[in-house]
Scaffold this active site. Structure first.
Site, PDB file in Angstrom:
ATOM      1  N   ASP A   1      -1.000  -5.284  -5.601  1.00 39.07           N
ATOM      2  CA  ASP A   1      -2.446  -5.092  -5.665  1.00 39.07           C
ATOM      3  C   ASP A   1      -2.913  -5.361  -7.088  1.00 39.07           C
ATOM      4  O   ASP A   1      -2.118  -5.455  -8.029  1.00 39.07           O
ATOM      5  CB  ASP A   1      -2.848  -3.695  -5.201  1.00 39.07           C
ATOM      6  CG  ASP A   1      -4.032  -3.742  -4.246  1.00 39.07           C
ATOM      7  OD1 ASP A   1      -4.925  -4.579  -4.457  1.00 39.07           O
ATOM      8  OD2 ASP A   1      -4.051  -2.964  -3.279  1.00 39.07           O
ATOM      9  N   GLU A   2      -4.246  -5.471  -7.247  1.00 41.32           N
ATOM     10  CA  GLU A   2      -4.791  -5.968  -8.511  1.00 41.32           C
ATOM     11  C   GLU A   2      -4.580  -5.026  -9.686  1.00 41.32           C
ATOM     12  O   GLU A   2      -4.593  -5.453 -10.845  1.00 41.32           O
ATOM     13  CB  GLU A   2      -6.288  -6.275  -8.358  1.00 41.32           C
ATOM     14  CG  GLU A   2      -7.210  -5.075  -8.255  1.00 41.32           C
ATOM     15  CD  GLU A   2      -7.311  -4.500  -6.856  1.00 41.32           C
ATOM     16  OE1 GLU A   2      -8.067  -3.535  -6.673  1.00 41.32           O
ATOM     17  OE2 GLU A   2      -6.632  -5.019  -5.935  1.00 41.32           O
TER      18      GLU A   2
ATOM     19  N   LYS B   1       2.275  -9.259  -1.683  1.00 38.74           N
ATOM     20  CA  LYS B   1       1.514  -9.320  -2.931  1.00 38.74           C
ATOM     21  C   LYS B   1       1.328  -7.932  -3.535  1.00 38.74           C
ATOM     22  O   LYS B   1       1.095  -6.972  -2.812  1.00 38.74           O
ATOM     23  CB  LYS B   1       0.137  -9.948  -2.657  1.00 38.74           C
ATOM     24  CG  LYS B   1      -0.738 -10.135  -3.876  1.00 38.74           C
ATOM     25  CD  LYS B   1      -2.114 -10.640  -3.490  1.00 38.74           C
ATOM     26  CE  LYS B   1      -3.038  -9.545  -3.021  1.00 38.74           C
ATOM     27  NZ  LYS B   1      -3.386  -8.581  -4.093  1.00 38.74           N
TER      28      LYS B   1
ATOM     29  N   LYS C   1       0.844  -1.184   0.000  1.00 44.68           N
ATOM     30  CA  LYS C   1       0.000   0.000   0.000  1.00 44.68           C
ATOM     31  C   LYS C   1       0.881   1.235   0.000  1.00 44.68           C
ATOM     32  O   LYS C   1       1.950   1.233   0.604  1.00 44.68           O
ATOM     33  CB  LYS C   1      -0.918   0.006   1.232  1.00 44.68           C
ATOM     34  CG  LYS C   1      -1.896  -1.163   1.288  1.00 44.68           C
ATOM     35  CD  LYS C   1      -2.928  -1.116   0.182  1.00 44.68           C
ATOM     36  CE  LYS C   1      -3.905  -2.271   0.280  1.00 44.68           C
ATOM     37  NZ  LYS C   1      -4.907  -2.284  -0.794  1.00 44.68           N
TER      38      LYS C   1
ATOM     39  N   HIS D   1      -6.564 -13.577  -7.987  1.00 46.97           N
ATOM     40  CA  HIS D   1      -7.323 -12.437  -7.489  1.00 46.97           C
ATOM     41  C   HIS D   1      -8.635 -12.375  -8.259  1.00 46.97           C
ATOM     42  O   HIS D   1      -8.667 -12.639  -9.457  1.00 46.97           O
ATOM     43  CB  HIS D   1      -6.524 -11.148  -7.677  1.00 46.97           C
ATOM     44  CG  HIS D   1      -7.047  -9.991  -6.883  1.00 46.97           C
ATOM     45  ND1 HIS D   1      -8.261  -9.388  -7.150  1.00 46.97           N
ATOM     46  CD2 HIS D   1      -6.531  -9.325  -5.815  1.00 46.97           C
ATOM     47  CE1 HIS D   1      -8.456  -8.399  -6.294  1.00 46.97           C
ATOM     48  NE2 HIS D   1      -7.425  -8.344  -5.471  1.00 46.97           N
TER      49      HIS D   1
ATOM     50  N   LYS E   1     -14.041  -5.761   5.362  1.00 45.35           N
ATOM     51  CA  LYS E   1     -14.862  -4.828   4.578  1.00 45.35           C
ATOM     52  C   LYS E   1     -15.644  -5.480   3.446  1.00 45.35           C
ATOM     53  O   LYS E   1     -16.434  -4.824   2.776  1.00 45.35           O
ATOM     54  CB  LYS E   1     -13.987  -3.713   4.011  1.00 45.35           C
ATOM     55  CG  LYS E   1     -12.997  -4.159   2.937  1.00 45.35           C
ATOM     56  CD  LYS E   1     -12.142  -2.981   2.461  1.00 45.35           C
ATOM     57  CE  LYS E   1     -11.174  -3.396   1.363  1.00 45.35           C
ATOM     58  NZ  LYS E   1     -10.320  -2.279   0.927  1.00 45.35           N
TER      59      LYS E   1
END
Length: 407
Positions: free
Chosen positions: A176-177, A174, A148, A264, A304
Site C-alpha cells: 500500500d502507498e 502490491k 491488507k 500510485h 469507492k
C-alpha cells in the site's frame, strides 16, 4: 503588453507548440481578459514597454487561440521550456497562474506535448506489451491485490498474505502507498521474504507472479532500494509519484533499471477532485507517461473512488492514445473493488488493465486464497462470456463472494 494582447483567436497552433486546455472562472474581469492573463502569467508575463533589447520576448508570448464558454486553449512555443525538465514546464503552465487574484477558479484540463519535448524524456520502458510479455498473459486483465491491513503486519505475516494471494490466482501483489520501511516491517526484510514466497508460488502454480514493493523515499534511498530489487530478482517497483515528485520519478526512470514502474497517485484528489479548480487527472496521467511510468492508477467508475465514467475514460485515453513513439501505459483500477464488479470494470476498461482488489480479496469469508480464486474466477467468467451467477454454480469461491458482496 496587456492581458488582451495575448488573445489571438486567428492563431493556428504549430506542431512544435505545447497546448494546454483550461477552464476558468474570472473574478471581476471578462473571460477574454482572464484568458489573456493565464497566457501572460504562464509564459512571458506583462510589461508596459518593449525596448530594442527585448525583441525576443514578444515572439515567445503564449497565444490564447480558442475561447469556448469558460474553456480556453493556449499555445506555447516549445522554446519557452527546457527540454527534459518537467518541473520547468509545469512551473510555467501550472504554476503561479492558479493564484491570480483575477481568477476565482482555474483548472488545467489537458496538456499536449509536441514531439520535441516528448522525445526529451524516456517514456515507459515496458508499457502494456512489455508487461504482458513479462507475465506471459496475452489477453485477459491482470489480477492483483494490495496487502491488507495497510500497516501493522510484521514482515513474516506480510509475506504470508502475499503468498496466499498469489497461490489463489493473483498475478500481482502490491504494497500500500504508506508502507515504506517501518520498524515492524523493514524494507530489506520485506523484499527478501516476500520474493521468496513469490518464487514458491510460481513453482506451485506454474504461473508468473510479481511483487510491487513500494520504494518511495528520499531520492538516493529510492535508487538504492530499486537496485536492491534488481539484485534480488524483483521485476517491479511501486512509486508514490505525486508525493515524491516528478524529478525523483524522472531520476529513477533515467537509471534504466530493468524494472516495471507502477505509479500510485496518492494525494491526487487534493487538486483533481474539485471540478472547478486545480489539475485534472488526465494531464497528470500524460505527464507520468511522458516521464516513464508503465502502470498508473486511473480510477474505477465503480468502487469507492469519486471519478465519473467520463473522467476515467479520459484517464485511460491519456495512458493509451498515440503520443509520439511512447509506449502505452497499463491502466490500474483500484479502490473498493470485489468480484461482483468485474464485468462492469471490463466493460469500461477492456482487457488491458489491472484489477486491483484489497478488501475484495482479503475480506472473503473463506480467507485470502479463496478471495483471490473468486476474483480470478470472476475474470474468467467474463472472458468466457458467462454471467457471474452462472459461473458460480461450479465455482464455490465465487459463489461465496457473490453472497458477501451483493451489489
Amino acid at each position: 503588453m496587456k492581458y488582451l494582447d495575448f488573445v489571438d483567436l486567428a492563431y493556428e497552433p504549430k506542431e512544435t507548440d505545447l497546448v494546454c486546455t483550461f477552464s476558468l472562472e474570472p473574478e471581476g474581469i471578462s473571460i477574454k481578459e482572464a484568458a489573456g492573463g493565464v497566457a501572460a502569467e504562464s509564459s512571458v508575463g506583462t510589461w508596459t514597454e518593449l525596448t530594442t533589447e527585448q525583441p525576443y520576448v514578444k515572439r515567445l508570448a503564449a497565444h490564447v487561440y480558442r475561447i469556448d464558454g469558460n474553456v480556453i486553449k493556449i499555445a506555447y512555443s516549445a522554446e519557452l521550456f527546457e527540454s527534459g525538465n518537467m518541473p520547468n514546464i509545469l512551473s510555467s503552465v501550472a504554476g503561479n497562474v492558479f493564484g491570480l487574484k483575477a481568477l476565482k477558479n482555474l483548472r488545467l484540463l489537458d496538456i499536449y506535448f509536441p514531439k520535441q519535448l516528448v522525445n526529451s524524456f524516456k517514456g515507459p520502458a515496458f508499457g502494456i506489451a512489455g508487461i504482458r510479455k513479462l507475465l506471459k498473459i496475452p489477453k485477459r486483465p491482470l489480477v492483483g491485490t494490495i496487502i491488507k491491513p495497510k500497516l501493522g503486519l510484521e514482515t513474516k505475516d506480510h509475506a504470508k498474505v502475499a503468498y496466499e494471494a498469489w497461490f489463489g490466482g493473483c498475478d500481482i501483489v502490491k504494497d500500500d502507498e504508506n508502507l515504506s520501511s517501518q520498524s515492524f516491517n523493514p524494507f530489506e526484510e520485506r523484499l527478501t521474504q516476500t520474493l521468496e514466497r513469490r518464487d514458491k508460488a510460481q513453482e506451485e502454480t506454474n504461473e508468473r507472479k510479481v511483487y510491487m514493493i513500494n520504494i518511495t523515499a528520499e531520492t538516493q534511498i529510492m535508487l538504492k532500494r530499486a537496485q536492491a530489487v534488481v539484485d534480488q530478482g524483483g521485476e517491479y517497483v511501486m512509486v508514490d509519484i505525486l508525493t515524491c515528485g516528478w524529478s525523483v520519478l524522472q531520476t529513477l526512470r533515467d537509471q534504466n533499471f530493468k524494472l516495471v514502474i507502477h505509479a500510485h497517485r496518492a494525494g491526487h484528489a487534493s487538486f483533481t477532485k474539485n471540478p472547478l479548480h486545480g489539475i485534472a487527472m488526465k494531464p497528470i496521467a500524460t505527464v507520468a507517461r511522458v516521464i516513464g511510468v508503465d502502470q498508473l492508477h486511473v480510477g474505477t467508475v465503480v468502487g469507492k473512488m469519486s471519478e465519473t465514467k467520463a473522467e476515467v475514460l479520459e484517464n485511460i485515453a491519456a495512458c493509451k492514445s498515440d503520443l509520439g513513439l511512447l509506449k502505452p501505459v497499463l491502466p490500474v483500477a483500484s479502490g473498493g473493488l470485489h468480484p461482483r464488479l468485474v464485468p462492469a470494470l471490463i466493460e469500461t476498461f477492456g482487457n488491458d488493465f489491472v484489477i486491483q482488489a484489497g478488501g475484495g480479496i482479503h475480506g472473503h469469508p473463506e480467507g485470502t486464497v479463496a478471495g483471490a480464486k473468486a476474483l480470478r474466477q470472476a475474470v474468467d467468467a467474463t472472458m468466457f462470456g458467462k454471467t457471474l451467477e452462472e459461473y458460480a454454480k461450479n465455482h464455490l469461491e465465487l459463489a461465496i463472494a457473490l453472497k458477501q458482496w451483493k451489489s
